[in-house]
Write a protein that holds these residues in place. Structure first.
Motif, PDB file in Angstrom:
ATOM      1  N   GLY A  88       0.820  -1.201   0.000  1.00  0.00           N
ATOM      2  CA  GLY A  88       0.000   0.000   0.000  1.00  0.00           C
ATOM      3  C   GLY A  88       0.852   1.247   0.000  1.00  0.00           C
ATOM      4  N   ILE A  89       0.297   2.325  -0.575  1.00  0.00           N
ATOM      5  CA  ILE A  89       0.950   3.632  -0.556  1.00  0.00           C
ATOM      6  C   ILE A  89       0.307   4.452   0.546  1.00  0.00           C
ATOM      7  CG2 ILE A  89       1.544   5.699  -1.851  1.00  0.00           C
ATOM      8  CD1 ILE A  89       1.162   4.191  -4.399  1.00  0.00           C
ATOM      9  N   VAL A  90       1.114   4.927   1.475  1.00  0.00           N
ATOM     10  CA  VAL A  90       0.614   5.801   2.532  1.00  0.00           C
ATOM     11  C   VAL A  90       0.136   7.107   1.898  1.00  0.00           C
ATOM     12  CG1 VAL A  90       1.268   7.102   4.600  1.00  0.00           C
ATOM     13  CG2 VAL A  90       2.094   4.760   4.273  1.00  0.00           C
ATOM     14  N   SER A  91      -0.974   7.645   2.406  1.00  0.00           N
ATOM     15  CA  SER A  91      -1.519   8.891   1.867  1.00  0.00           C
ATOM     16  C   SER A  91      -0.436   9.955   1.812  1.00  0.00           C
ATOM     17  CB  SER A  91      -2.671   9.372   2.757  1.00  0.00           C
ATOM     18  OG  SER A  91      -3.745   8.473   2.695  1.00  0.00           O
ATOM     19  N   GLY A  92      -0.360  10.630   0.679  1.00  0.00           N
ATOM     20  CA  GLY A  92       0.710  11.575   0.450  1.00  0.00           C
ATOM     21  C   GLY A  92       1.761  11.032  -0.486  1.00  0.00           C
ATOM     22  N   GLY A  93       1.701   9.697  -0.776  1.00  0.00           N
ATOM     23  CA  GLY A  93       2.600   9.114  -1.755  1.00  0.00           C
ATOM     24  C   GLY A  93       3.823   8.430  -1.202  1.00  0.00           C
ATOM     25  N   SER A  94       4.022   8.431   0.104  1.00  0.00           N
ATOM     26  CA  SER A  94       5.202   7.786   0.668  1.00  0.00           C
ATOM     27  C   SER A  94       4.956   7.517   2.143  1.00  0.00           C
ATOM     28  CB  SER A  94       6.433   8.684   0.505  1.00  0.00           C
ATOM     29  OG  SER A  94       7.586   8.076   1.041  1.00  0.00           O
TER      30      SER A  94
END
Length: 792
Positions: A88-94
């Motif tokens: 998964g990608i953490v919100s914000g892209g990283s």
């Protein structure tokens, strides 16, 4: 100077639209993912649920087992599944986090592994063994056997040991990886330009850029390339490709159609043909869809799902949460499904979105004159002038009303003494005149500056609230000469006494420290701070200011009297088993009250205010047990704009002080969030912020000092919420149990070391409100689902 911001804005819009492509395959990121080897289905949970204070990931395993993927307090924008792994990608892209489902026992939550934390990604693809992320500049980074490729891509997708993508320049298909099938697929797409592409086990499908036709290429052992005749982008929208089959949803109604499957075709083709889906995903022979009706998940097509099955997952989000302006429509109430102030955008259809306002009805052309022949342009001009005249008239009317309002309310402004225009600072504070003549002039003019009845200080009648200007003699009489018997506590700059005014009002009087050790300037600064703020702040969860007194070096503030004292006393010093504080419902209610007061300071006060000393002794309880925040003596005007901070020496109370503020001397509103987090842990555990007790019981005993944060947080994160709860309160049952778990989860977020990882006060109020509603309901909203907290 404007080129870079404009380019950044266009890039942001472009990447947002690319993120919202609704075609999904074995390895494209979505809010739903299939990990087919273990029969696991995962999704991103909505924050409207009491079990979630963030858009975290929750998973289903066979046998109706629901597991949460750690960390449970982090929001994700997209997930993608492969054979045994999903990421998964953490919100914000990283960063990108990955979980291995193969090694998880029945009672385990999925532990995570961090893949990347330095780069920002807009999309993610997980295949049978490879994991690749697509950066905002179109550059691909791969891990776990994904190989490498030097090119810029508009989108990427993963298959069985191969990856494919559409090049940003030319829109051709490019494939790479350890399997030769990738090269075969690239060769078969060599003469085509594609607008989208998704991969399966050994094939890939997408829509051709020139005419929108659905094209499938690769191997066809199981009929997975046998596209329905005439299939095109106008007929189908969401795509999902498994190891030997393909599925698509119809653009018109969202229903699904599948083809292929080979020996598994009886399972693959046994899909719910009448159910409308928002999106579908696939892995192996499993296909799952998120329904339009209620965002529930239905899966079919393998030994795990021999017939279509509705999974017992909680409410999932239908698309990624974003703060970007939506190009088309919003999902209804989508802001309730996302953490923070984000929203979910509906994917744009092939048709132009409807206008914001309906077009005006056609007007008949004006009659011709002798000098002018009516034309189409003249009609348009006439309607434009009419619209301009109407808008101008409305604007003029509003302006006149505004002017009348300001003239009318200006009378009130001129009549009252104002303490809200200047931010108090040590440098700005002027010491009072010590001459007796000045004091006589102040006292002589006092009758002209206030109403002696005192009604204006307690009611919002006539003009606005105003603080009364008291004589020192009046306050001495009210407190019996500041008798020690009337002393009820201490504030940021002096002792607090209970008093009774001649008109019968009970008040709390805070007197500035008069000892020699206390510097006059410190007392003056704290006095000016509270007077400046409280004379303009009016909220049911803030202790109201009644008045003040300035005579020579005396500085006194007069407040409403809070009959039930401080929350601290009820938690730590009073032994009252029958106290209303000793129920979970009331404790959560008091936390909610206090959070609303602080939220008012952060969000609605103009300018915003940082309290700087949030602690349980500054949360007072009135006659009806409503909690109110007090003591703004250390408060400061907050920084302008989100993300700003104040550089200044740390101040506050040990145990409640934000470690980031203490270490870096950078003050933000998140410093108050940390203090409230400590208060929440106090309320849950019954322990002081810092205590000495070798037996772990409430009290001040021997042994090394312990922090409630250091003791309680690891136990909560290990799923042992019950082990840290205050034993003086009966064990929570039914809705209370879920409420307490939700509050405990949120407390952990509030005391995170870095301020950027903590929630806002608005988030805290929303979740405490959910927790309180759980306590007041006779049954839980999702009683069939029980979560344990993961250990990170």
């Amino acid at each position: 100077m404007t080129t870079l911001p404009l380019f950044s804005f266009l890039l942001l819009i472009f990447t947002f639209i690319q993120t919202w492509v609704v075609n999904h395959a074995l390895g494209m990121s979505s809010t739903l993912a299939v990990i087919h080897a273990t029969g696991t289905v995962c999704g991103i949970m909505a924050t409207v649920l009491p079990q979630s204070v963030s858009n975290s990931v929750v998973c289903y395993r066979g046998g109706d087992r629901v597991l949460r993927a750690a960390p449970s307090n982090v929001s994700f924008s997209g997930i993608s599944g492969g054979n045994n792994t999903f990421c998964g990608i953490v919100s914000g892209g990283s960063p990108i986090l990955c979980w291995d489902t193969a090694g998880a026992n029945l009672s385990d939550n999925f532990a995570f592994r961090r893949l990347s934390k330095d780069r920002i990604f807009r999309s993610l693809s997980v295949g049978e063994g490879e994991v690749c992320g697509l950066g905002f500049a179109g550059v691909v980074e791969c891990w776990r056997g994904g190989g490498s490729v030097v090119a810029q891509f508009a989108s990427i997708t993963a298959g069985d040991r191969f990856m494919c993508g559409i090049l940003s320049s030319g829109f051709r298909v490019r494939c790479w990886g350890s399997s030769g099938i990738g090269g075969e697929i690239e060769a078969q797409f060599s003469n085509l330009t594609m607008s989208s592409l998704v991969a399966g086990g050994s094939h890939a499908c997408g829509f051709r850029r020139t005419d929108g036709a659905l094209i499938c290429r690769g191997r066809n052992e199981s009929g997975q390339l046998n596209v329905p005749p005439g299939a095109s982008e106008s007929q189908f929208s969401s795509l999902a490709l498994g190891s030997d089959h393909s599925c698509a949803t119809r653009s018109s109604n969202g229903t699904v159609v599948c083809w292929g499957g080979g020996s598994n075709s009886s399972l693959v083709l046994d899909y719910p043909s009448d159910e409308p889906f928002l999106t579908i995903v696939a892995g192996g022979s499993i296909t799952c869809g998120l329904t339009r009706a209620n965002f529930s998940v239905i899966c079919w097509g393998s030994e795990y799902f021999r017939q279509p099955k509705i999974l017992p997952l909680p409410l999932l989000i239908p698309g990624p949460c974003t703060s970007v302006q939506c190009p088309c429509e919003l999902y209804l109430n989508s802001q309730r499904l996302c953490s923070g102030n984000q929203r979910i955008c509906e994917p744009c259809s092939n048709h132009s979105p409807p206008p914001l306002f309906p077009p005006p009805p056609p007007q008949p052309p004006p009659p011709p004159t002798t000098n002018q022949t009516p034309t189409k342009n003249n009609g348009i001009l006439s309607r434009g002038l009419l619209a301009f005249a109407i808008i101008g008239s409305v604007g003029a009317f509003i302006s006149i009303c505004t002017l009348i309002y300001h003239v009318w309310t200006g009378k009130c402004f001129r009549q009252k003494k104002v303490h809200n225009s200047v931010q108090p600072t040590v440098a700005a504070a002027e010491p009072p005149s010590r001459s007796s003549s000045t004091g006589m002039r102040r006292q002589g003019s006092r009758a002209m500056r206030r109403q002696r009845s005192g009604t204006s200080s307690s009611k919002h009648g006539g003009c606005d609230h105003r603080a009364e200007d008291f004589l020192l003699a009046e306050l001495e009489a009210a407190t019996d000469g500041f008798s020690p018997a009337n002393k009820i506590g201490a504030g940021s700059f002096g002792a607090v006494y209970k008093g009774k005014l001649p008109d019968g009002r009970e008040v709390a009087i805070k007197r500035g420290d008069t000892t020699q050790a206390r510097r006059f300037q410190e007392k003056e600064s704290a006095f000016r701070s509270e007077l400046s703020f409280l004379s303009r702040l009016h909220h049911k969860h803030l202790v109201s200011l009644v008045g003040f007194c300035e005579e020579q070096e005396e500085r006194l503030l007069v407040y409403e009297y809070m009959h039930n004292g401080a929350l601290y006393d009820h938690l730590h010093t009073r032994q009252e088993p029958a106290s209303p504080v000793h129920s979970w419902k009331m404790r959560i209610k008091m936390l909610l009250d206090a959070a609303r007061g602080i939220e008012y300071l952060h969000t609605y006060a103009v300018p915003p205010i940082i309290h700087r000393d949030v602690k349980s002794s500054n949360i007072l309880l009135d006659k009806s047990w409503t909690a109110r925040v007090s003591d703004l003596g250390l408060s400061l005007r907050g920084p302008d704009g989100e993300g700003g901070y104040l550089n200044m020496a740390a101040a506050g109370t040990v145990g409640y002080m934000d470690p980031e503020y203490y270490g870096l001397q950078q003050l933000t509103t998140k410093s108050d969030v940390y203090g409230l987090g400590v208060v929440i842990l106090e309320v849950l555990t019954g322990k002081r912020a810092v205590y000495r007790d070798g037996n772990g019981e409430v009290g001040v005993g021997g042994g090394e000092p312990s922090s409630v944060v250091d003791v309680a947080v690891p136990r909560i994160m290990a799923g042992e919420v019950g082990a840290v709860l205050d034993a003086r309160v009966e064990a929570p049952v039914m809705g209370e149990a879920e409420a307490v778990e939700l509050v405990a989860l949120m407390a952990v977020q509030c005391v995170r070391p870095e301020g950027r990882d903590r929630p806002t006060m608005t988030n805290i109020v929303a979740n405490l409100d959910r927790a309180f509603n759980l306590c007041t309901s006779t049954m839980t909203s999702h009683g069939s689902i029980s979560f344990s907290l993961p250990s990170e």
